[in-house]
Write a protein that holds these residues in place. Structure first.
Motif, mmCIF file in Angstrom:
data_model
loop_
_atom_site.group_PDB
_atom_site.id
_atom_site.type_symbol
_atom_site.label_atom_id
_atom_site.label_comp_id
_atom_site.label_asym_id
_atom_site.label_seq_id
_atom_site.Cartn_x
_atom_site.Cartn_y
_atom_site.Cartn_z
ATOM 1 N N ARG A 512 0.831 -1.207 0.000
ATOM 2 C CA ARG A 512 0.000 0.000 0.000
ATOM 3 C C ARG A 512 0.861 1.252 0.000
ATOM 4 N N ASP A 514 0.195 4.134 1.313
ATOM 5 C CA ASP A 514 0.266 4.902 2.562
ATOM 6 C C ASP A 514 1.379 4.369 3.450
ATOM 7 N N ASN A 518 4.619 6.487 4.742
ATOM 8 C CA ASN A 518 5.112 6.603 6.112
ATOM 9 C C ASN A 518 6.605 6.271 6.183
ATOM 10 N N LEU A 640 4.594 -1.485 23.785
ATOM 11 C CA LEU A 640 4.638 -0.050 24.071
ATOM 12 C C LEU A 640 3.329 0.418 24.711
ATOM 13 N N TYR A 692 -5.493 -5.942 17.006
ATOM 14 C CA TYR A 692 -4.629 -5.669 15.851
ATOM 15 C C TYR A 692 -3.372 -6.517 15.938
ATOM 16 N N VAL B 89 1.619 11.638 4.773
ATOM 17 C CA VAL B 89 2.111 11.874 6.137
ATOM 18 C C VAL B 89 0.972 12.173 7.107
ATOM 19 N N VAL B 92 0.811 11.107 10.878
ATOM 20 C CA VAL B 92 2.113 10.715 11.431
ATOM 21 C C VAL B 92 2.346 11.632 12.619
ATOM 22 N N LEU B 105 7.109 7.528 17.801
ATOM 23 C CA LEU B 105 6.580 7.917 16.497
ATOM 24 C C LEU B 105 5.433 6.995 16.150
ATOM 25 N N MET B 107 3.046 5.650 13.255
ATOM 26 C CA MET B 107 2.925 5.561 11.798
ATOM 27 C C MET B 107 1.549 5.003 11.505
ATOM 28 N N PRO B 108 0.627 5.838 11.103
ATOM 29 C CA PRO B 108 -0.775 5.420 10.996
ATOM 30 C C PRO B 108 -1.006 4.303 9.991
ATOM 31 N N ALA B 109 -0.207 4.272 8.924
ATOM 32 C CA ALA B 109 -0.412 3.225 7.916
ATOM 33 C C ALA B 109 -0.123 1.844 8.502
ATOM 34 N N PHE B 110 0.777 1.790 9.439
ATOM 35 C CA PHE B 110 1.140 0.518 10.055
ATOM 36 C C PHE B 110 0.399 0.298 11.370
ATOM 37 N N LYS B 111 -0.316 1.325 11.798
ATOM 38 C CA LYS B 111 -0.997 1.301 13.100
ATOM 39 C C LYS B 111 -0.008 0.916 14.201
ATOM 40 N N LYS B 112 1.141 1.475 14.084
ATOM 41 C CA LYS B 112 2.195 1.069 15.040
ATOM 42 C C LYS B 112 2.839 2.304 15.638
ATOM 43 N N VAL B 113 3.138 2.142 16.914
ATOM 44 C CA VAL B 113 3.946 3.158 17.575
ATOM 45 C C VAL B 113 5.340 2.581 17.715
ATOM 46 N N GLN B 252 -2.290 7.626 18.971
ATOM 47 C CA GLN B 252 -2.864 6.656 18.053
ATOM 48 C C GLN B 252 -4.291 7.005 17.652
#
Lengths: 935, 256
Positions: A512, A514, A518, A640, A692, B89, B92, B105, B107-113, B252
């Motif tokens: 993707r 997006d 990122n 986290l 998730y 972005v 982000v 950080l 990263m919304p596309a990965f749904k990860k912090v 998030q």
């Protein structure tokens, strides 16, 4: 003609003075002679391939057109001291004003995974301070395909620093500037080697200069000795040489006036002039001595001019025509050679007629050698006279033998022609022991090569998942070729970033935009990345290390790469993987990628496809096993967030385990409220995070399952680079060819080896064209002279055989066809016609004066000059076989042999052929008493 | 007459010493600057950032920033920085807590912090010229050995030598407005003594309480010829923020 003769005799002193003055003026220009041998300038800049190659320099700062490489060898690169030396060198080089970019180990991007994240730094920012840290860095870099095996040797002892210069700088000065600043910072480096096109061209220039300075006098000396053997007088020796030397001076000085650099090819001009132009002086002196016995005073010069001016002029014109025909070549060194050689011959004509006549008018020799009388020829035991007698007898009494030998030669030489091999590699051109070849071999053995080819691609956005994945596929496919090894592109960096974000096992390109967007936040501003994409981010290059290989192999590899690129989809559209059609396409893509990576098709392709499709069709949740290990992984994936809420991974893992085992039907947020006393909002938040994470674990399991199935099929474990393929099983969309596709891409191959290949493929075309033009031009000139078509054709046969022989010899003796030997045929035409013209001209005049003895007189008089000349020419040209460059040695030996054979063909075949045209005249001579007397 | 001259001289000398006594030292200037910063307050700023690369290409990003400052306990300093546009972005988000010691950080596309190494204040953030440390703001005397290099009617020029041994800078040259005590320009000098970066303030806003808020500033990297220009359209002070706003959970959320 009479007026011209009178003019030269009357104005002998002015002509002589003008000659000396011009020679002095041009001689002064010697100090300004420039040498240059940049092969990228072999073809015109307007050439599509060359102009495209040049355009990449403006688009990509990493593009290595004007560039150099420094190789640093250490006992061990991975010590603080060695790395510090490297850093100092890089810092110092970056400050050189001519330098645009520097790529080295220390400024390569390094993605450093941390406990719960990652960091992107340049290697220099983490330079180790202890041996342990250095060794840790080493083992870390061994997994980095951007660095290990490319920038650092496999043994970890050597590294390269790649430097690109600004397009406007003088490369030679830039390299000197870099060397100057680097040398003081060598530190503990065992060996520092500099490499780049300017290094090569400078070496070639030195060789060219050496060739000229060392070999020209040697050629002159050899010719002097031969001429002395022929003439036995000082003037007969020195004067033809001076004609040749003066013409060399004039043409070299003229090149400075034209402001055109000499090249390796044109550096042999002086030797060629000594060899070819001396012939005019030889013919002049030959005839002059003839007339010295019969005439007195200025009548000697006038008669000599009367007899030789026209044939020398005609010969010069045809030779010039032959050389000038090379100016039609697209290759600059060849066309320059044609210009200089043609002009040199013209100057030689002027010097051998006007200047020489003027000199002999002023400084008349007191006597002439006695062996020039025809009576002497008949009775003499001198070698040359014996040769002349043998030739005469052969063409009058042994015609059949001559014809049979000729036919045998034609057949044998014909076997060689199909074996002609085109070869323009540096190794073939320079020779295996040449310093440049040794340098190339060093870089090839230590770093896999020193030159680069590029796959250029143009699209809407290089960050498109489809485009990045295609880059990976092309890189992988190209690995099998010498010309496209060790590929690297921005896709490699993105894959490393993705792994840092998504975790180990995810070294792949997301499906993707997006996600890539990122990741791109960390790619932006990095010099490695920025140097490989254009300003508008719609163009990029895949950089491939090129090992030197044969021309034929390179040509084949370029063709195969081109075919592969043509087979790739060019216009695609993204479709969700939610129906059988797209699932099948995804499975097919995975199988094809496996075949590319494995470099072989599957024998049981359909079975493999079915297996992959089965996995593609299953949702990730089917692969999630609700066990303790999965619970641990899920919790770890949300560490986290868990810690942010004041919990531990262990606590949550335990809760999840219990939930999986006992109460999977209860919503997770309720479980969290119960176990941790969260409020609803917090519980829902953590439940979403954990859900998730569960998906992510399922995805990983699906990927791992595909990996294990494929490994079972191939029978061995597959390394990390296959993660790129297995990751695709998680794709939510595929890019399928579609006429309405919104992602388009085009590819093009380029690089200095590619351009070299272009030169190869044009060699034959250029050769054919130059030869045809030379053939046509010279034939027209011969026809104009002889004024008889049939006679012209017959007169041309020895010349045609000479050209035929040159190709035959190249094939039989494996002399490669290259830029230098390419010219042999054209030069052979121009120089060889010289003999034909002199012979026919003398023959025609003898027929008018003394038809009974015409053949004998022609053979023994003009024949003497031809033999002396061809011996001098050949020996002078053979001198080039002593040169430092393999290509020029081949050229010299071939050229010398061909010129010898040219006079053999002329003296043995031309009388036979002319006898057919001039049958009545020749028959009359055969019946005369002169032959009977000789027997 | 003699007496008059002596008295005059003494008065003049006293005046000189008095002036000297009232002249500010470099540390005092930095203290004044600290006072002028918006402290002990929460703040929300909405603006945009224009990034220019060495090829002249520009990219505009909309952003929102939330920050909290606590002069008495710097460990409570935190901020959230989120890009609102363009699409690649959007959302982000960077979270800095404990005065920059912990940086995350999203990263919304990965749904990860992802946690970015907490000590890496020097790292450039998301393709901009600003480092994580730059966002935490402040140049206090605790972090620098300061000296007054020069001054004129309008500005002080300070030389700041970083106390941090791991710094990339040998020195900062700071030009401070004499009247309002905010930095107009900071030149960052690398370890080889070369000018590396320049941070320039184009516009400030003086609040009613005398504190200074920077509205427009440019950060330029002279080595790679890139530039980041930040412009704040609106700044709200003392806004109410929920407890634990500056947390991994917050960043998030689709909406802050």
């Amino acid at each position: 003609m009479k007026k011209l003769e009178d003019f030269i005799v009357r104005y002998a002193w002015p002509i002589f003075i003008v000659t000396i003055v011009i020679t002095i003026i041009f001689g002064i220009q010697f100090r300004n002679i420039r040498f240059e041998d940049d092969f990228t300038k072999y073809v015109p800049e307007s050439d599509a391939q060359v102009s495209f190659y040049n355009s990449l320099e403006d688009k990509f700062s990493s593009f290595q057109k004007k560039s150099m490489i420094i190789a640093l060898e250490f006992d061990d690169l991975f010590t603080p001291e060695s790395l510090n030396t490297l850093e100092q060198i890089v810092n110092t080089v970056e400050k050189v004003s001519e330098v645009r970019t520097v790529s080295a180990l220390t400024n390569m991007p390094k993605i450093i995974p941390t406990e719960e994240g990652f960091n992107v730094k340049e290697v220099v920012e983490i330079l180790p301070k202890t041996i342990e840290e250095a060794q840790e860095l080493k083992s870390d870099l061994q997994d980095d395909e951007l660095i290990w095996g490319k920038m650092v040797t496999e043994d970890g002892k050597a590294t390269i620093v790649s430097i690109s210069f600004f397009s406007t700088v003088d490369e030679y000065k830039a390299i000197d500037a870099v060397q100057k600043v680097v040398d003081p910072f060598k530190g503990n480096a065992q060996k520092v080697t500099y490499f780049g096109l300017p290094v090569i061209t400078r070496e070639m220039g030195n060789d060219a200069r050496q060739t000229m300075v060392r070999l020209t006098p040697l050629a002159a000396l050899i010719i002097l000795l031969i001429l002395y053997w022929g003439f036995r007088t000082l003037q007969g020796v020195i004067l033809p040489i001076f004609v040749a030397l003066f013409s060399s001076v004039w043409i070299l000085g003229f090149s400075v006036v034209l402001n055109r650099p000499m090249t390796m090819i044109s550096a042999v001009i002086p030797i060629m002039m000594v060899a070819l132009v001396s012939a005019y002086g030889v013919h002049f002196m030959n005839r002059y001595y003839d007339f010295r016995y019969q005439l007195n005073g200025n009548e000697v010069i006038k008669s000599t001019l009367n007899w030789v001016l026209v044939p020398i002029f005609l010969s010069a014109i045809t030779t010039i025509g032959g050389f000038f025909s090379l100016m039609t070549a697209q290759f600059k060194p060849v066309s320059d050679f044609g210009l200089y050689a043609g002009l040199g011959v013209f100057f030689g004509f002027l010097l051998a007629t006007f200047s020489l006549a003027a000199f002999l008018t002023i400084f008349r020799p007191k006597k002439a050698p006695t062996h020039f009388s025809h009576v002497e020829v008949t009775n003499s035991n001198s070698l040359i006279n014996k040769i002349l007698n043998f030739i005469y007898k052969s063409v009058t009494h042994n015609k059949k033998a001559v014809i049979i030998v000729t036919i045998i030669a034609i057949v044998i030489l014909g076997l060689g022609i199909p074996r002609i091999n085109i070869e323009t590699t540096v190794k073939a051109s320079m020779g295996p022991n040449h310093p440049i070849t040794i340098l190339l071999e060093y870089f090839k053995n230590r770093f896999g090569g020193s030159d680069y080819n590029y796959v250029y691609l143009e699209t809407e956005d290089v960050k498109s998942p489809f485009i990045l994945r295609e880059m990976v596929r092309i890189s992988k496919y190209s690995e099998q070729f010498y010309a496209f090894k060790d590929s690297s592109s921005i896709a490699d960096f993105i894959m490393n970033l993705n792994e840092a974000v998504e975790g180990p096992g995810y070294k792949a390109i997301p499906d993707r935009s997006d996600k890539i967007g990122n990741l791109w936040l960390y790619a932006q501003g990095n010099s490695y990345i920025e140097g490989r994409i254009s300003k508008d981010e719609n163009e990029s290059i895949i950089e491939c290390r090129a090992e030197e290989t044969t021309s034929q192999n390179l040509n084949n590899e370029v063709q195969l790469m081109t075919q592969f690129l043509e087979s790739r989809p060019k216009k695609v559209k993204a479709f969700p993987v939610d129906n059988p059609e797209t699932q099948k396409y995804l499975a097919e893509t995975i199988v094809k990628d496996l075949e590319i990576f494995l470099n072989q098709p599957f024998a049981n392709r359909q079975d493999v496809f079915e297996k992959v499709l089965t996995i593609v069709e299953k949702p990730e949740s089917d692969f999630f096993t609700k066990d303790a290990e999965a619970a641990e992984n899920v919790a770890q994936g949300a560490s986290l967030e868990i810690e942010d809420l004041g919990l531990t991974v262990n606590d949550v893992s335990q809760t999840l385990q219990n939930w999986f085992a006992k109460n999977p039907s209860i919503p997770l947020d309720q479980v969290l409220i119960r176990d941790f006393e969260f409020d609803e909002g917090t519980a829902k938040y953590l439940a979403d995070v954990l859900s998730y994470s569960i998906e992510q674990v399922g995805r990983r399991e699906k990927m791992n399952f595909l990996k294990s199935e494929v490994e079972q099929i191939v029978g061995y474990p597959l390394n990390d680079e296959y993660q790129f393929i297995f990751y695709q099983v998680l794709d939510t969309q595929v890019y399928m060819p579609d006429e309405d596709g919104d992602t388009m891409v085009s590819y093009r191959l380029t690089g200095s080896p590619i351009i070299n290949d272009t030169i190869n493929s044009r060699l034959f075309t250029e050769q054919q064209r130059s030869m045809i033009v030379a053939f046509a031009v010279i034939f027209l000139l011969v026809w104009l002279q002889l004024k008889n078509f049939k006679r012209s054709v017959f007169a041309y046969i020895p010349l045609a055989l000479t050209v035929y022989t040159s190709f035959g010899i190249m094939g039989l003796f494996k002399i490669p066809l290259n830029v230098a030997t390419l010219m042999v045929a054209s030069i052979a035409i121009g120089a060889g016609i010289d003999y034909t013209i002199h012979f026919i001209y003398r023959w025609n005049r003898e027929l008018e004066i003394d038809p009974k003895n015409a053949l004998f007189n022609t053979v023994t008089s003009t024949g003497r000059g031809m033999i002396l000349n061809s011996l001098a020419v050949s020996c002078g040209t053979y001198v080039m076989a002593l040169g430092p460059i393999s290509m020029m040695r081949s050229f010299g030996a071939l050229m010398a042999t061909i010129l010898l054979l040219a006079v053999v063909y002329t003296l043995f075949l031309l009388p036979l052929l002319l006898s057919i045209c001039d049958r009545k005249k020749f028959t009359r001579e055969e019946n005369n008493n002169t032959i009977n007397n000789m027997n | 007459m003699k007496k008059t001259v002596i008295i005059t001289l003494v008065v003049l000398l006293m005046l000189v010493f008095t002036v000297q006594a009232f002249a500010l030292t470099a540390d005092e200037i930095l203290d004044q600057m600290e006072e002028k910063r918006a402290v002990n307050t929460t703040q929300k700023s909405v603006g945009k950032m224009t990034l220019s690369d060495d090829k002249g290409k520009e990219e505009i990003r909309d952003l929102v920033m939330y920050s909290i400052d606590d002069s008495e306990n710097p460990q409570n300093r935190a901020f959230i920085f989120r890009f609102l546009s363009p699409a690649e972005v959007k959302n982000v988000t960077m979270l800095s807590t404990k005065d920059g010691d912990e940086i995350y950080l999203f990263m919304p596309a990965f749904k990860k912090v992802r946690r970015i190494a907490g000590s890496s204040k020097k790292e450039k953030f998301a393709g901009t010229n600003f480092s994580f440390g730059d966002f935490s703001g402040g140049y206090s005397k605790d972090d620098y050995e300061a000296s007054l290099a020069s001054e004129d009617d309008q500005n002080y020029v300070l030389d700041l030598k970083p106390n941090d041994p791991d710094t990339d800078y040998s020195k900062l040259i700071m030009t401070v407005d004499k009247e309002k005590f905010y930095f107009k320009k900071i030149e960052f000098i690398d370890l080889n003594g070369n000018h590396w970066k320049v941070l320039e303030v184009q516009e400030v806003q003086e609040e009613e309480d005398g504190t200074i808020t920077i509205l427009k500033m440019t950060f330029q990297d002279l080595k790679d010829n890139t530039r980041s220009y930040m412009e704040m359209g609106s700044v709200e002070k003392d806004i109410e923020l929920p407890k634990n706003f500056f947390s991994v959970r917050t960043i998030q959320r689709p909406e802050l």
